[in-house]
Scaffold this motif. Structure first.
Motif, PDB file in Angstrom:
ATOM      1  N   TRP A   1       0.851  -1.197   0.000  1.00 16.80           N
ATOM      2  CA  TRP A   1       0.000   0.000   0.000  1.00 16.80           C
ATOM      3  C   TRP A   1       0.884   1.242   0.000  1.00 16.80           C
ATOM      4  N   PHE A   2       0.604   2.142  -0.916  1.00 13.86           N
ATOM      5  CA  PHE A   2       1.388   3.379  -1.041  1.00 13.86           C
ATOM      6  C   PHE A   2       0.543   4.536  -0.526  1.00 13.86           C
ATOM      7  N   ARG A   3       1.108   5.216   0.454  1.00 16.96           N
ATOM      8  CA  ARG A   3       0.367   6.279   1.127  1.00 16.96           C
ATOM      9  C   ARG A   3       0.220   7.500   0.219  1.00 16.96           C
ATOM     10  N   PRO A   4      -1.000   8.059   0.143  1.00 14.30           N
ATOM     11  CA  PRO A   4      -1.177   9.265  -0.673  1.00 14.30           C
ATOM     12  C   PRO A   4      -0.692  10.498   0.067  1.00 14.30           C
ATOM     13  N   SER A   5      -0.263  11.507  -0.666  1.00 17.57           N
ATOM     14  CA  SER A   5       0.019  12.776   0.019  1.00 17.57           C
ATOM     15  C   SER A   5      -1.248  13.611  -0.049  1.00 17.57           C
ATOM     16  N   GLY A   6      -1.905  13.747   1.087  1.00 10.88           N
ATOM     17  CA  GLY A   6      -3.158  14.512   1.158  1.00 10.88           C
ATOM     18  C   GLY A   6      -4.314  13.738   0.544  1.00 10.88           C
ATOM     19  N   THR A   7      -5.302  14.483   0.095  1.00 11.07           N
ATOM     20  CA  THR A   7      -6.470  13.890  -0.536  1.00 11.07           C
ATOM     21  C   THR A   7      -6.511  14.399  -1.980  1.00 11.07           C
ATOM     22  N   PRO A   8      -7.306  13.778  -2.859  1.00  7.81           N
ATOM     23  CA  PRO A   8      -7.391  14.314  -4.221  1.00  7.81           C
ATOM     24  C   PRO A   8      -7.798  15.786  -4.228  1.00  7.81           C
ATOM     25  N   GLN A   9      -8.659  16.172  -3.283  1.00  9.31           N
ATOM     26  CA  GLN A   9      -9.131  17.564  -3.264  1.00  9.31           C
ATOM     27  C   GLN A   9      -8.002  18.523  -2.884  1.00  9.31           C
ATOM     28  N   THR A  10      -7.267  18.185  -1.802  1.00  8.59           N
ATOM     29  CA  THR A  10      -6.194  19.108  -1.397  1.00  8.59           C
ATOM     30  C   THR A  10      -5.085  19.127  -2.442  1.00  8.59           C
ATOM     31  N   ALA A  11      -4.798  17.955  -3.047  1.00  5.94           N
ATOM     32  CA  ALA A  11      -3.735  17.915  -4.058  1.00  5.94           C
ATOM     33  C   ALA A  11      -4.115  18.790  -5.246  1.00  5.94           C
ATOM     34  N   ARG A  12      -5.377  18.731  -5.623  1.00  6.19           N
ATOM     35  CA  ARG A  12      -5.853  19.535  -6.749  1.00  6.19           C
ATOM     36  C   ARG A  12      -5.735  21.024  -6.429  1.00  6.19           C
ATOM     37  N   LYS A  13      -6.102  21.361  -5.202  1.00  2.00           N
ATOM     38  CA  LYS A  13      -6.059  22.780  -4.830  1.00  2.00           C
ATOM     39  C   LYS A  13      -4.625  23.285  -4.709  1.00  2.00           C
ATOM     40  N   THR A  14      -3.749  22.433  -4.208  1.00  2.00           N
ATOM     41  CA  THR A  14      -2.349  22.832  -4.131  1.00  2.00           C
ATOM     42  C   THR A  14      -1.821  23.109  -5.531  1.00  2.00           C
ATOM     43  N   TRP A  15      -2.217  22.253  -6.465  1.00  2.00           N
ATOM     44  CA  TRP A  15      -1.782  22.395  -7.853  1.00  2.00           C
ATOM     45  C   TRP A  15      -2.335  23.708  -8.437  1.00  2.00           C
ATOM     46  N   ILE A  16      -3.603  23.971  -8.193  1.00  2.00           N
ATOM     47  CA  ILE A  16      -4.205  25.203  -8.723  1.00  2.00           C
ATOM     48  C   ILE A  16      -3.507  26.420  -8.123  1.00  2.00           C
ATOM     49  N   ALA A  17      -3.284  26.392  -6.813  1.00  2.00           N
ATOM     50  CA  ALA A  17      -2.715  27.555  -6.138  1.00  2.00           C
ATOM     51  C   ALA A  17      -1.258  27.774  -6.523  1.00  2.00           C
ATOM     52  N   GLY A  18      -0.524  26.698  -6.699  1.00  2.00           N
ATOM     53  CA  GLY A  18       0.918  26.836  -6.789  1.00  2.00           C
ATOM     54  C   GLY A  18       1.499  26.849  -8.184  1.00  2.00           C
ATOM     55  N   GLN A  19       0.963  26.054  -9.079  1.00  2.00           N
ATOM     56  CA  GLN A  19       1.703  25.771 -10.307  1.00  2.00           C
ATOM     57  C   GLN A  19       1.353  26.649 -11.487  1.00  2.00           C
ATOM     58  N   LEU A  20       0.230  27.314 -11.410  1.00  2.00           N
ATOM     59  CA  LEU A  20      -0.288  27.849 -12.651  1.00  2.00           C
ATOM     60  C   LEU A  20      -0.201  29.361 -12.771  1.00  2.00           C
ATOM     61  N   GLU A  21       0.093  29.798 -13.964  1.00  2.00           N
ATOM     62  CA  GLU A  21       0.028  31.216 -14.292  1.00  2.00           C
ATOM     63  C   GLU A  21      -1.382  31.489 -14.785  1.00  2.00           C
ATOM     64  N   PRO A  22      -2.111  32.405 -14.148  1.00  2.00           N
ATOM     65  CA  PRO A  22      -3.468  32.631 -14.637  1.00  2.00           C
ATOM     66  C   PRO A  22      -3.472  33.132 -16.082  1.00  2.00           C
ATOM     67  N   ALA A  23      -4.411  32.610 -16.859  1.00  2.00           N
ATOM     68  CA  ALA A  23      -4.497  32.998 -18.269  1.00  2.00           C
ATOM     69  C   ALA A  23      -5.477  34.152 -18.456  1.00  2.00           C
ATOM     70  N   GLY A  24      -6.173  34.512 -17.397  1.00  2.00           N
ATOM     71  CA  GLY A  24      -7.143  35.592 -17.497  1.00  2.00           C
ATOM     72  C   GLY A  24      -7.561  36.055 -16.112  1.00  2.00           C
ATOM     73  N   ARG A  25      -8.516  37.001 -16.098  1.00  2.00           N
ATOM     74  CA  ARG A  25      -8.914  37.569 -14.810  1.00  2.00           C
ATOM     75  C   ARG A  25     -10.422  37.807 -14.806  1.00  2.00           C
ATOM     76  N   LEU A  26     -11.064  37.390 -13.732  1.00  2.00           N
ATOM     77  CA  LEU A  26     -12.483  37.678 -13.561  1.00  2.00           C
ATOM     78  C   LEU A  26     -12.619  38.679 -12.418  1.00  2.00           C
ATOM     79  N   THR A  27     -13.335  39.756 -12.667  1.00  2.00           N
ATOM     80  CA  THR A  27     -13.582  40.707 -11.584  1.00  2.00           C
ATOM     81  C   THR A  27     -14.999  40.469 -11.065  1.00  2.00           C
ATOM     82  N   ILE A  28     -15.099  40.304  -9.750  1.00  2.00           N
ATOM     83  CA  ILE A  28     -16.400  39.918  -9.190  1.00  2.00           C
ATOM     84  C   ILE A  28     -16.941  41.005  -8.260  1.00  2.00           C
ATOM     85  N   ASP A  29     -18.237  40.941  -7.971  1.00  2.00           N
ATOM     86  CA  ASP A  29     -18.839  41.948  -7.089  1.00  2.00           C
ATOM     87  C   ASP A  29     -18.798  41.482  -5.628  1.00  2.00           C
TER      88      ASP A  29
END
Ligand code: GLU
Length: 380
Positions: free
Chosen positions: A260-288
């Protein structure tokens, strides 16, 4: 380290990879009784609430038996032809066997680009998600009939790991004729120790992965460890187990030997870490301000709260979410192309179909695809 290993049946979304040698006998072809016992296990998992996806090898092995191709290595054209013949038989066998449990099977054939190129990745992911929404079991293989040596995975271990990360699975089970990871090849070294739990795939673990492939399968231990790196890094646990006994999935929970190979975090946290850390935003949304409050309380971003859309981006690209004045408060994957996002910005989700001509997602950015920058609300 926190938890110890959970039973297979305690997982929510499980990818099971079946090696060729388990399914196909060189002389007699399909091992139908074994497949039936595996399908009974899959039915049990589904009854206990899990979603199951299968990555099944065996097309080439089955086809070469049917075509009567000689033993030994096949030329590329021969393996493509063998796969064309074998895949039909393989899909039919899965479909027939699962249907005895009233489970519908759907065939998905992938090539490398389907998991490596963003738009094709999103397309494949959407198809698989739709199949699962209908309770069907995707039966996945590489599209060996068109894959050439340059553009193929060549092994289903890594393909299965890619599928597992693509669908956010929490468990990947690699079943072949190998029961797990040893510190050295057990048939060569009498001191080889079996590893029941692997906390992290260190260089030492990688060094243990000698070539343990059998004649019918390509995936030796090396590709299994590669698969482990892909899966565990995305928050998905991995099990390497022998599929030789009947009811091989149930056997794991009854204590059959497996690594058994232990996961690092959960799929949700791994996905969020990837979104937060790795990516250059390609655009911008301005919200109210209303949307900002919604986001901070963990909700998705709806088109209604979007005031302006800047940049050129495609569906699935990362975008920055800013409040008026320009401060970035979140980052996420936009569910629409930039021009579509402009057209539905400020509008109700119920109007999307009338504006775009198709019924897209209700949210511009789903909360699972978004990270709040300040660490408040839905942040990592
Ligand atoms: N895609 C190949 C087949 O179905 C198997 C690859 C593998 O064994 O990893 O025959």
């Amino acid at each position: 380290m926190t938890t110890s290993r959970k039973p297979v049946s305690a997982h929510k979304r499980i990818v099971i990879k079946i090696g060729s040698a388990l399914l196909v006998d060189r002389d007699s072809g399909l091992k139908a009784a074994w497949l039936e016992s595996l399908c009974a296990d899959i039915a049990d998992l589904k009854r206990s609430g899990a979603e199951v996806l299968v990555v099944s090898s065996g097309a080439i092995a089955m086809g070469r038996t049917v075509l009567g191709l000689a033993r030994g290595a096949l030329r590329l054209e021969e393996s493509q032809a063998a796969a064309a013949v074998g895949q039909i038989a393989l899909a039919r066998a899965w479909s027939a066997s699962l249907s005895t449990h009233s489970i519908v099977a759907g065939q998905i054939l992938l090539t490398l680009g389907d998991t490596e190129e963003r738009r094709r990745y999103l397309n494949a992911r959407a198809t698989i998600a739709e199949l699962m929404r209908h309770g069907a079991v995707p039966i996945i293989n590489e599209n060996d009939t068109v894959a050439t040596s340059e553009i193929r995975y060549g092994d289903n271990d890594r393909l299965a790991a890619r599928v597992a990360t693509m669908v956010g699975a929490d468990l990947l089970v690699l079943m072949s004729d190998i029961d797990g990871l040893y510190t050295a090849p057990p048939h060569l070294d009498p001191d080889a120790r079996f590893l029941e739990i692997v906390d992290a795939i260190t260089p030492e673990i990688e060094a243990m992965a000698g070539d343990a492939g059998s004649e019918l399968s390509r995936g030796g231990m090396k590709t299994k460890i590669d698969a482990g790196k892909i899966a565990t890094g995305a928050g998905c646990a991995m099990i390497i187990a022998s599929g030789k006994p009947d009811h091989p999935l149930a056997a794991i929970d009854k204590g059959a030997r497996s690594s058994w190979f232990r996961p690092s975090g959960t799929p949700q946290t791994a996905r969020k870490t990837w979104i937060a850390g790795q990516l250059e935003p390609a655009g911008r949304l301005t919200i109210d301000a209303g949307a900002e409050t919604a986001l901070r309380s963990g909700k998705s971003l709806l088109p209604a709260g979007v005031r302006a859309v800047a940049g050129e981006f495609h569906r699935g690209d990362p975008v920055a979410v800013c409040i008026e004045g320009g401060r970035e408060i979140a980052r996420g994957l936009c569910a629409y192309d930039a021009d579509e996002a402009r057209r539905i910005a400020g509008r109700k989700s119920t109007e999307i179909e009338a504006i775009l001509g198709y019924s897209g997602r209700a949210a511009m950015i789903h909360r699972d695809d978004m990270v709040i920058a300040s660490g408040q609300g839905a942040g990592v």
